[in-house]
Structures are given as C-alpha cells and as structure tokens.
Write an enzyme that holds these catalytic residues in place. Structure first.
Site, PDB file in Angstrom:
ATOM      1  N   GLU A 204      23.743  43.937  31.247  1.00  0.00           N
ATOM      2  CA  GLU A 204      23.965  44.466  29.905  1.00  0.00           C
ATOM      3  C   GLU A 204      23.180  45.758  29.711  1.00  0.00           C
ATOM      4  O   GLU A 204      22.016  45.863  30.124  1.00  0.00           O
ATOM      5  CB  GLU A 204      23.565  43.424  28.859  1.00  0.00           C
ATOM      6  N   CYS A 218      19.592  52.170  26.925  1.00  0.00           N
ATOM      7  CA  CYS A 218      18.635  51.207  27.467  1.00  0.00           C
ATOM      8  C   CYS A 218      19.271  50.551  28.681  1.00  0.00           C
ATOM      9  O   CYS A 218      20.249  49.810  28.539  1.00  0.00           O
ATOM     10  CB  CYS A 218      18.277  50.176  26.390  1.00  0.00           C
ATOM     11  N   CYS A 225      15.289  38.176  35.294  1.00  0.00           N
ATOM     12  CA  CYS A 225      13.929  38.684  35.432  1.00  0.00           C
ATOM     13  C   CYS A 225      13.036  37.543  35.903  1.00  0.00           C
ATOM     14  O   CYS A 225      13.206  36.390  35.489  1.00  0.00           O
ATOM     15  CB  CYS A 225      13.414  39.230  34.097  1.00  0.00           C
ATOM     16  N   CYS A 229       8.320  36.102  30.625  1.00  0.00           N
ATOM     17  CA  CYS A 229       7.638  36.334  29.346  1.00  0.00           C
ATOM     18  C   CYS A 229       8.244  35.377  28.321  1.00  0.00           C
ATOM     19  O   CYS A 229       9.465  35.293  28.182  1.00  0.00           O
ATOM     20  CB  CYS A 229       7.799  37.777  28.915  1.00  0.00           C
ATOM     21  N   CYS A 232      10.944  36.422  25.609  1.00  0.00           N
ATOM     22  CA  CYS A 232      12.085  37.229  26.069  1.00  0.00           C
ATOM     23  C   CYS A 232      13.231  36.336  26.529  1.00  0.00           C
ATOM     24  O   CYS A 232      13.053  35.452  27.377  1.00  0.00           O
ATOM     25  CB  CYS A 232      11.637  38.142  27.208  1.00  0.00           C
ATOM     26  N   CYS A 449      15.782  44.230  21.363  1.00  0.00           N
ATOM     27  CA  CYS A 449      14.720  44.067  22.352  1.00  0.00           C
ATOM     28  C   CYS A 449      14.449  42.585  22.615  1.00  0.00           C
ATOM     29  O   CYS A 449      14.207  41.812  21.695  1.00  0.00           O
ATOM     30  CB  CYS A 449      13.459  44.760  21.839  1.00  0.00           C
TER      31      CYS A 449
END
Length: 477
Positions: A204, A218, A225, A229, A232, A449
């Site tokens: 994305e 972005c 990932c 975190c 996230c 974000c």
C-alpha cells in the site's frame, strides 16, 4: 515414556515446528516448508528457544499463541467493528537481511528481462552500452522513465528514441515492477493505492495532498514488518519479504503518473509506509538515490525522508551514504516503555540510539533529524515524558512531530486528547524545541499513519503490558 505432539506452522516467510513434550516445556524449531492443515492452527502456547533470543533477549520471553484461521479478505475500518483477536507470533531476527531484496551487484531481472527501474543511472548507462548503444541514449531513456512528465510504462511511450534502441528495449527490458490493484479515496482527499507484486503479495502506498502546495507520497519498503511495534497495524503482519529498489521507486513513479493531474505536483517522499526501511538499507538507499537524481524524478534530498524504528548500525550507514532526510520513530522517553511498545529497543537501547545520533549528526552540516512521537493516552503523554523528551534531544539538531495515534483492529491503545497534545507541545516549545502537531489523514480508509497492511490470520504477538500501565490499557478496551 514421554509423548510428543508435533505441528507445523507457517509464520510470515518462516516455517517452524512445534514440539510439545508431555510434562515438559514446548520448543520451537525452524524447518523447511511442508503441508499445513487447519487443525494445526488450534490455540496453543509456546516459548522461544535460546537461538531466538535476538527477538526477545529477556530470560523470560512472553508467550506466543496461535489463532484458528479467520478470513483476511475483509478488513474492519475501526475498532468498533472488530472482534478481539488472539495474537500470533512472527519469528524474525530484527537485524538479519533474511528475505527478498535485490543483489546490488547484479542487474535486477523480471523473468528473462532486465528491470529498468531497479538500475541506478550508472548501471543503466553500462547496460545500454553493453547492447551497442551510446550512453546518450541511456540519458534519454532515463528522462522518459522518470522525468519530462512521461513516466513511461512501455516502449510506445518512448517518443524521440532511436527505433533500433526501442526494439532492443522491447526484447530485453521490463518497465513495470508493480501492477495497480485499486485506489481508495478518503474524505479528506488522501489516496491509498494498492499494488500487486509479481508473487501475488499486496503493498500500500499513500498520497497526501496539502493545501499549501505540497503533496507527499508515502512509500512502503517491505511487505509487512518485523519490528512488531505495538501501536502499528502493519506490525501485526510480521515480515513477508523486503521490496526491491525497483518496487520502491515504482511507487513514486506510479503516484506521479496516476495522480499528478488531480492533486498537483508530488513534491515530497516519505518512507513511512509498510515496513522498516533500514531493515534492507541497501535497497532503500538505492531507491532514494534514483528518486533524487536531477535528470529523473528530481526530488530534493531534504524532501525525501527515510524513517526508522532505531536499527543503529543501519542508521549509521544511511547517514554516511545518503543525503536524504532521516526520521526516527521515538515514541517513548524510557527504556521500560520503549521495550514494550517498540521491541527493537531491547536490542538497541534508547541511550545508544540517542548517543549515536548525537555523534553522527556532528559531522553533517545543516542537517536536522525528525523525531516522530506517536502519543498514546496514559502511556507516553505525561508532562514528565515531555520533560524527559527535552533532555533526550538536547544537543541534537532536530524537529519533533507529535502524531495522533490512529486506532485499528486489535489495538490496545487510545489517542491522547487534542487538549493534552497541545499542552505537551507547549512544554516542548517553551524549552526551545521545534515541534509540530500532525493530525490524522486518511483514517477513514485505513490510510493514516500506522494503519497500512492486512495482517490476516497469522499475526505477531501482543506483548505483556507493564503493570503500571494496566489501568490505562484496561480503560481503552
């Protein structure tokens, strides 16, 4: 005699074997792929062996549990529409280069063809010369790939090039690294672009218009990932693979090609999409260099920002090899909190990260690092946190972005109120810090974000909440 219960499980791009010994502790072993049945995904608890201590270096790592399969095809847009999920583990060494990614010493390929957008300008010149054409043809091709408002995707769009050169390209070169899957438009004008990769995975990319004449793309650097975190959504996926330099660059090219006529000139690039950019730092540096080339996309190096959660060796490499901007996702002022919400801190402590930045930036003139600070109610938004943050950044040329937390499915956190964010900002500003409030953009399309990706059934673990924060977390549930 003790009995064994054995099950296989795919976690991200890694396979593992669970062996439970009756009366003894379970163990995890990495293994080659084999058939996986749905019955093997029933809930069970395991603990890491010592050879996985790079992920959780503590002597008593948190347990991992397995989910029964759920459909990953439909994603909830808010926590209100989402049922609770039991977390699943992703096994990934934070500092390894396990996974995909292009070899920087070999020309990137797509099938039997050379992938043009995976080459630097120097590599493109050498490749063109190897086929008997002048280097000047390489410059003309480069401009049509990245400049002159052409952003070519096929030989038919290469007006002005030599006919024989175009014929050679049609036989030996591939223009596209991505396929467009969908574009979602948020109520505030933010666009989320979904791209399909050759292996069927999806990434994305977000384009964020601004009424001040700045539009930002972005880009993602990985599928998923490994950093896990806790705030996230992408971190729930675990790491599927790294993106090649071509797949990163193509996101910016596609964004300009698709949306420039609607949103105006795209002026800024941030590596803040899916993934930890410095996990495969060579690919990111190469992609960033292509983006700032003056005959191509020609972004200003100070307007191309690469973000990291704090991989210290790779951070030093980036600062030494690239002139692009650096953003550090800080999000905590103590090791206790950062160990919890950003597990990479267990390997590279907050003090080491800050001291490395202080030392490295001493050698870079007129360079400021951007500290990103996602504000989590009751976790990292106290006035004592603000005062500690002032002490941490002292002596480091920097700006600070205070970012509103964007809720997502399975989240343990709630956003800090606007009023408290302003008070937090005022404490920092009163001490002389350059500080900005960044509000959510595109959150109604899961484009804000920390909201990108699609975790599916197998998810990374939610970590144990420190006792002192139990009240804050329970209040958010």
């Amino acid at each position: 005699m003790r009995t064994l219960a054995i099950a296989n499980m795919e976690v991200g791009s890694v396979w593992m074997r669970l062996v439970r010994v009756r009366g003894g502790a379970p163990s995890v072993f990495l293994m080659k792929p084999s058939a996986v049945s749905s019955s093997s995904k029933t809930t069970r608890t395991i603990r890491y062996k010592n050879h996985l201590s790079t992920f959780f270096p503590s002597s008593n790592p948190p347990p991992i549990t397995f989910l029964s399969p759920v459909s990953p095809t439909r994603r909830p847009l808010s926590t209100a529409t989402c049922s609770p999920q039991i977390p699943l583990a992703t096994i990934e060494d934070y500092c390894s280069d396990a996974g995909g990614g292009d070899d920087i010493n070999v020309l990137p390929k797509k099938g039997s063809r050379v992938l043009l957008k995976g080459m630097s300008f120097t590599e493109l010149q050498q490749w063109v010369r190897s086929h008997g054409f002048r280097p000047g043809q390489a410059l003309m091709l480069w401009k049509r790939l990245y400049g002159d408002d052409i952003w070519a995707h096929c030989t038919d769009e290469l007006e002005g090039l030599n006919k024989d050169f175009k014929k050679m390209l049609s036989e030996h070169a591939e223009f596209r690294a991505l396929s467009l899957k969908d574009i979602l438009t948020s109520s505030d004008g933010t666009r989320k672009i979904l791209f399909m990769l050759d292996d069927g995975l999806v990434i994305e990319t977000v384009v964020i218009p601004c009424n001040r004449g700045r539009t930002t793309v972005c880009v993602s650097s990985q599928v998923g990932c490994a950093m896990n975190c806790q705030f996230c959504y992408t971190g729930r996926m675990g790491l599927k693979r790294h993106l090649t330099a071509a797949e990163i660059v193509e996101q910016a090219v596609f964004a300009r090609r698709l949306l420039s006529s609607e949103v105006g000139s795209i002026t800024n690039v941030v590596f803040m999409g899916m993934g930890e950019p410095l996990h495969k730092v060579e690919n990111v540096i190469k992609a960033a260099n292509i983006m700032v080339h003056e005959q191509g996309l020609h972004f200003s190096p100070r307007k191309v920002t690469v973000s990291t959660s704090g991989l210290v060796p790779q951070l030093k490499q980036f600062l030494n090899e690239s002139n692009c901007a650096l953003a550090v996702s800080l999000n905590a002022t103590t090791d206790e909190v950062r160990n919890w919400i950003m597990p990479i801190n267990r390997k590279y402590k907050l003090g080491l990260l800050i001291e490395t930045l202080r030392e490295e930036l001493h050698f870079k003139n007129n360079y400021k690092v951007l500290f990103e600070y996602v504000m989590l109610a009751g976790v990292n938004d106290s006035f004592d946190d603000a005062k500690r943050l002032i002490g941490l950044v002292q002596g480091i040329p920097c700006k600070i972005n205070l970012i509103s937390f964007n809720p997502h499915c399975g989240s343990q956190f709630t956003p800090t109120t606007d009023e408290k964010m302003i008070e937090f900002r005022n404490i920092l500003a009163g001490a002389g810090c350059t500080v900005f409030l960044r509000l959510s953009r595109g959150d109604d399309q899961m484009a804000a974000c920390g909201q990108l990706g699609n975790p599916g059934a197998i998810q990374a673990p939610l970590l144990r909440v420190p006792e002192k924060f139990q009240t804050a977390i329970n209040a958010s549930i």
